[in-house]
Design an enzyme around this catalytic site. Structure first.
Site, short mmCIF file in Angstrom:
data_model
loop_
_atom_site.label_atom_id
_atom_site.label_comp_id
_atom_site.label_asym_id
_atom_site.label_seq_id
_atom_site.Cartn_x
_atom_site.Cartn_y
_atom_site.Cartn_z
CE1 TYR A 22 -48.62 34.48 38.08
CE2 TYR A 22 -46.63 33.95 39.31
CZ TYR A 22 -48.00 33.89 39.17
OH TYR A 22 -48.74 33.24 40.09
CB CYS A 52 -52.72 28.91 39.48
SG CYS A 52 -54.31 29.44 38.84
CD GLU A 79 -42.95 16.12 37.98
OE1 GLU A 79 -42.77 16.25 36.78
OE2 GLU A 79 -43.19 15.04 38.54
#
Length: 83
Positions: A22, A52, A79
């Site tokens: 963010y 998102c 991942e």
DNA sequence: GAGCTGACATGTT
DNA sequence: CAACATGCCAGCT
């Protein structure tokens, strides 16, 4: 082009295999400390182009995608983006 | 136009 | 180390 549009554009441009925090998004949008604003914007502009779940917190933890983390976050974990 | 809300960040206790 | 409290910015009512 407002801060909102900037954030949306940036998140939309996140390439595969990459995630942004963010703070990073806010920073690129022009406000390094507008982390809250970023989340708020994503919430109201829920576009399918806006992953998102690819936008994570500084902790390395994903935020609350759709008021409840999706299973996709689990994929991100696999991942290696999230601890 | 002013005030409230919010999917966060950082610091302190 | 974990939890609580405060501060930040932008959007919405």
């Amino acid at each position: 082009m407002t801060f909102k549009d900037q954030v949306l554009a940036i998140v939309k441009k996140i390439p595969k295999g990459k995630v942004l925090t963010y703070q990073e998004v806010a920073k690129r949008a022009g406000s390094p400390n507008a982390s809250r604003a970023v989340g708020s914007i994503l919430k109201k502009n829920f576009d399918p182009k806006i992953p998102c779940h690819r936008v994570i917190r500084s902790d390395g933890i994903a935020g609350e995608y759709n008021r409840g983390r999706s299973n996709k976050i689990k994929l991100l974990k696999k991942e290696g983006y999230i601890k």
